[in-house]
Design a protein around this motif. Structure first.
Motif, short mmCIF file in Angstrom:
data_model
loop_
_atom_site.label_atom_id
_atom_site.label_comp_id
_atom_site.label_asym_id
_atom_site.label_seq_id
_atom_site.Cartn_x
_atom_site.Cartn_y
_atom_site.Cartn_z
N TRP A 1 0.71 -1.13 0.01
CA TRP A 1 0.03 0.01 -0.05
C TRP A 1 0.95 1.17 0.03
O TRP A 1 2.10 1.02 0.13
CB TRP A 1 -0.88 -0.03 1.27
N LYS A 2 0.22 2.53 -0.25
CA LYS A 2 1.04 3.82 -0.37
C LYS A 2 0.60 4.54 0.99
O LYS A 2 -0.30 4.52 1.55
CB LYS A 2 0.58 4.20 -1.63
N PRO A 3 1.80 5.16 1.30
CA PRO A 3 1.62 6.19 2.47
C PRO A 3 0.41 7.01 2.44
O PRO A 3 -0.36 7.44 3.57
CB PRO A 3 2.98 6.85 2.48
N GLU A 4 0.04 7.60 1.10
CA GLU A 4 -1.07 8.33 1.15
C GLU A 4 -2.30 7.74 1.57
O GLU A 4 -3.48 8.36 1.76
CB GLU A 4 -1.29 9.09 -0.22
N HIS A 5 -2.34 6.22 1.58
CA HIS A 5 -3.61 5.79 2.21
C HIS A 5 -3.95 5.80 3.38
O HIS A 5 -4.92 5.37 4.10
CB HIS A 5 -3.58 4.36 1.56
N VAL A 6 -2.84 6.35 4.28
CA VAL A 6 -3.31 6.46 5.69
C VAL A 6 -2.77 7.82 6.14
O VAL A 6 -2.25 8.62 5.50
CB VAL A 6 -2.28 5.32 6.39
N THR A 7 -3.25 8.10 7.37
CA THR A 7 -3.16 9.54 7.82
C THR A 7 -2.51 9.44 9.33
O THR A 7 -2.80 8.51 10.02
CB THR A 7 -4.48 10.44 7.64
N GLY A 8 -2.37 10.68 9.74
CA GLY A 8 -2.07 10.91 11.27
C GLY A 8 -0.86 10.22 11.66
O GLY A 8 0.19 10.27 10.89
N ILE A 9 -0.60 9.67 12.80
CA ILE A 9 0.64 9.33 13.48
C ILE A 9 1.22 8.08 12.59
O ILE A 9 2.18 7.96 12.45
CB ILE A 9 0.37 8.96 14.83
N THR B 1 6.61 7.93 -3.70
CA THR B 1 5.89 8.81 -2.99
C THR B 1 6.53 10.23 -3.38
O THR B 1 7.59 10.39 -2.99
CB THR B 1 5.68 8.37 -1.51
N ALA B 2 5.36 11.25 -3.25
CA ALA B 2 5.78 12.75 -3.49
C ALA B 2 6.68 13.11 -2.39
O ALA B 2 6.07 12.90 -1.13
CB ALA B 2 4.42 13.39 -3.51
N GLY B 3 7.69 13.52 -2.49
CA GLY B 3 8.43 14.32 -1.53
C GLY B 3 9.43 13.47 -0.67
O GLY B 3 10.24 14.06 -0.07
N THR B 4 9.36 12.28 -1.09
CA THR B 4 10.39 11.26 -0.57
C THR B 4 12.03 11.70 -0.84
O THR B 4 12.78 11.88 0.00
CB THR B 4 10.27 10.02 -0.93
N MET B 5 12.23 11.82 -2.06
CA MET B 5 13.58 12.38 -2.59
C MET B 5 13.77 13.62 -1.97
O MET B 5 15.17 13.72 -1.94
CB MET B 5 13.78 11.98 -3.91
N VAL C 1 6.54 6.67 7.01
CA VAL C 1 7.46 7.48 5.98
C VAL C 1 8.59 8.20 6.96
O VAL C 1 9.81 8.54 6.30
CB VAL C 1 6.89 8.98 5.36
N GLY C 2 8.76 7.96 8.13
CA GLY C 2 9.55 8.59 9.13
C GLY C 2 10.82 7.94 9.33
O GLY C 2 11.89 8.16 10.01
#
Length: 263
Positions: free
Chosen positions: A192-200, A227-231, A206-207
């Motif tokens: 799945w992609k990180p944009e599928h979840v929110t919050g903590i 994922t957008a912004g990763t690089m 992604v951290g």
């Protein structure tokens, strides 16, 4: 084991790292017909199974993009976790050699890591062939894949060095690594992609540096799957990896002098 140990007592009889590398590869193929093929076939078969299930039930997508996204993350994770598991048990596994000779623990560790790296190279090679068959066409970013691959293996080795050092004294570390291998594949954004979840949960996903290692491999294979912004966050991930390296090296050097008392 005794054969390898005996060779280490005679100067000039070969490299310890090379001997362990050969021993590990032989152990992977011993006493089983077509064992090396099974070693490669299992993760590839699971890759196709999960790709089919997720593609049809959750994402319902066509074309090679999801196969590249999911497949790269899955194979990279397999490479990472194989080194972590093997490195966690390496000092206990080779305690006879460490006790019977003046062998360097780090040389044995590197031999095991190189053996797993050899399997990882084969896994990625097969994956590239499958991706080409699925319609993937590489771009110029693929020239950076060796760097991403070496970074992946190096960070995995750093985690493994710390885990293996602590595991000599606290054997429960092996159980923790086993749990990571079973649950990490589903917790990390592999299918799945990180944009599928929110919050903590999104922040945790992604951290951590492992996420960057997966995304770095994805970026070299197909930039559109990243994922957008990763690089853009490379300085943060580089700093985190440097901290991990420093801590792992410190743990190994701190615990190494006492290992013989516990092995």
């Amino acid at each position: 084991m005794a054969f390898v140990a005996s060779k280490l007592t005679r100067p000039g009889q070969g490299s310890l790292t090379r001997e362990i590398w050969r021993r590990e590869l032989r152990a992977m193929t011993a006493n089983r017909a077509l064992s090396f093929l099974w070693l490669i076939f299992e993760p590839i078969a699971i890759l196709f199974l999960i790709w089919f299930v997720f593609k049809r039930t959750l994402f319902n997508v066509n074309g090679p993009s999801y196969f590249i996204y999911m497949g790269t993350g899955y194979i990279a994770w397999q490479c990472f976790i194989r080194i972590l598991i093997s490195g966690c048990n390496v000092f206990i596994k080779y305690k006879t050699i460490l006790n019977q000779s003046t062998a360097s623990p780090i040389s044995i560790f590197l031999g095991v890591v190189l053996a797993e790296a050899t399997v990882s190279i084969i896994l990625f090679s097969i994956y590239f062939i499958l991706a080409l068959f699925m319609g993937w066409r590489p771009g110029y970013s693929l020239f950076l894949f060796p760097f991403a691959f070496v970074t992946l293996l190096s960070v995995a080795a750093l985690f493994a060095l710390a885990a293996g050092s602590i595991n000599v004294f606290v054997r429960d570390v092996g159980n923790v690594v086993g749990m990571i291998s079973r649950f990490g594949m589903w917790i990390l954004p592999i299918f799945w992609k990180p944009e599928h979840v929110t919050g903590i949960f999104h922040t945790i996903s992604v951290g951590n540096p492992v996420f960057f290692l997966l995304e770095f491999c994805r970026w070299t294979i197909d930039t559109s799957t990243v994922t957008a912004g990763t690089m853009d966050s490379i300085p943060y991930y580089v700093s985190a990896i440097c901290v991990i390296g420093a801590i792992s090296t410190w743990i190994y050097r701190r615990l190494k002098p006492s290992m013989a008392e516990y092995l």
